[in-house]
Design a protein around this motif. Structure first.
Motif, PDB file in Angstrom:
ATOM      1  N   MET A   1       3.565   5.332  -3.728  1.00 61.04           N
ATOM      2  CA  MET A   1       3.710   3.899  -3.527  1.00 61.04           C
ATOM      3  C   MET A   1       2.639   3.329  -2.606  1.00 61.04           C
ATOM      4  O   MET A   1       2.334   2.162  -2.685  1.00 61.04           O
ATOM      5  CB  MET A   1       5.110   3.584  -3.016  1.00 61.04           C
ATOM      6  N   ALA A   2       2.050   4.150  -1.782  1.00 61.17           N
ATOM      7  CA  ALA A   2       0.997   3.657  -0.892  1.00 61.17           C
ATOM      8  C   ALA A   2      -0.334   3.516  -1.611  1.00 61.17           C
ATOM      9  O   ALA A   2      -1.199   2.778  -1.150  1.00 61.17           O
ATOM     10  CB  ALA A   2       0.836   4.598   0.305  1.00 61.17           C
ATOM     11  N   ALA A   3      -0.474   4.196  -2.747  1.00 61.00           N
ATOM     12  CA  ALA A   3      -1.747   4.158  -3.472  1.00 61.00           C
ATOM     13  C   ALA A   3      -2.091   2.731  -3.875  1.00 61.00           C
ATOM     14  O   ALA A   3      -1.259   2.020  -4.442  1.00 61.00           O
ATOM     15  CB  ALA A   3      -1.669   5.051  -4.710  1.00 61.00           C
ATOM     16  N   ARG A   4      -3.305   2.327  -3.575  1.00 58.53           N
ATOM     17  CA  ARG A   4      -3.716   0.949  -3.849  1.00 58.53           C
ATOM     18  C   ARG A   4      -3.782   0.639  -5.339  1.00 58.53           C
ATOM     19  O   ARG A   4      -3.700  -0.509  -5.738  1.00 58.53           O
ATOM     20  CB  ARG A   4      -5.068   0.652  -3.189  1.00 58.53           C
ATOM     21  N   ARG A   5      -3.901   1.658  -6.163  1.00 56.90           N
ATOM     22  CA  ARG A   5      -3.945   1.415  -7.610  1.00 56.90           C
ATOM     23  C   ARG A   5      -2.561   1.094  -8.172  1.00 56.90           C
ATOM     24  O   ARG A   5      -2.446   0.593  -9.281  1.00 56.90           O
ATOM     25  CB  ARG A   5      -4.577   2.597  -8.336  1.00 56.90           C
ATOM     26  N   TYR A  38       2.548   4.270   6.461  1.00 48.98           N
ATOM     27  CA  TYR A  38       1.652   3.801   7.520  1.00 48.98           C
ATOM     28  C   TYR A  38       0.528   4.798   7.750  1.00 48.98           C
ATOM     29  O   TYR A  38      -0.646   4.420   7.832  1.00 48.98           O
ATOM     30  CB  TYR A  38       2.428   3.574   8.818  1.00 48.98           C
ATOM     31  N   GLU A  39       0.875   6.068   7.853  1.00 46.32           N
ATOM     32  CA  GLU A  39      -0.128   7.100   8.112  1.00 46.32           C
ATOM     33  C   GLU A  39      -1.185   7.131   7.005  1.00 46.32           C
ATOM     34  O   GLU A  39      -2.384   7.177   7.284  1.00 46.32           O
ATOM     35  CB  GLU A  39       0.557   8.460   8.220  1.00 46.32           C
ATOM     36  N   GLN A  40      -0.727   7.073   5.763  1.00 44.40           N
ATOM     37  CA  GLN A  40      -1.676   7.137   4.646  1.00 44.40           C
ATOM     38  C   GLN A  40      -2.570   5.901   4.584  1.00 44.40           C
ATOM     39  O   GLN A  40      -3.783   6.012   4.457  1.00 44.40           O
ATOM     40  CB  GLN A  40      -0.932   7.288   3.322  1.00 44.40           C
ATOM     41  N   LEU A  41      -1.978   4.719   4.710  1.00 43.83           N
ATOM     42  CA  LEU A  41      -2.778   3.496   4.613  1.00 43.83           C
ATOM     43  C   LEU A  41      -3.696   3.325   5.818  1.00 43.83           C
ATOM     44  O   LEU A  41      -4.825   2.834   5.680  1.00 43.83           O
ATOM     45  CB  LEU A  41      -1.877   2.278   4.419  1.00 43.83           C
TER      46      LEU A  41
END
Length: 134
Positions: A1-5, A38-41
């Protein structure tokens, strides 16, 4: 879900599905989900900012090279007698580097938007997670 795509609407639905499946540990699991998102983004944002710093450094070096090439061209033009071939070569080199510099400058506005887009995505996901906790 964090993936910008992943479209934000789809990511928000994933948050809702995750919250529905969380059961009694909903608050803890959603808190952990937020921490992971948060960590990933934030890592992606940091990577983009580091790239922007490298991009800016390259532009500064290219600008310095352009100044030097401009001075060299002027020096060749001021010589008497002029060496037409050297003037032509210096002019062509300058024109090419000016084109590269300008194209990179134009692309910079797009690149600079990326950290803000990542922050907006994080904010939208944070609001979705917060709403799912309540």
């Amino acid at each position: 879900m964090a993936a910008r795509r992943t479209p934000i609407e789809e990511a928000q639905k994933l948050v809702d599905d995750f919250a529905a499946a969380a059961g009694e540990t909903r608050k803890q699991r959603l808190t952990a989900l937020f921490a992971g998102v948060y960590e990933q983004l934030e890592a992606e944002r940091r990577e983009v900012l580091d790239g922007l710093e490298r991009y800016g450094a390259k532009q500064r070096r290219l600008a310095e090279k352009l100044r030097e090439e401009t001075q060299a061209l002027r020096a060749e033009q001021d010589k008497t007698p002029q060496d037409a071939q050297r003037v032509k070569q210096a002019s062509e080199a300058l024109q090419w580097d000016l084109r590269v510099f300008d194209e990179r400058r134009q692309a910079l506005s797009y690149v600079c938007e990326t950290p803000a887009l990542i922050e907006q995505r994080l904010g939208a996901l944070a609001r979705s997670i917060e709403a799912a906790i309540d």
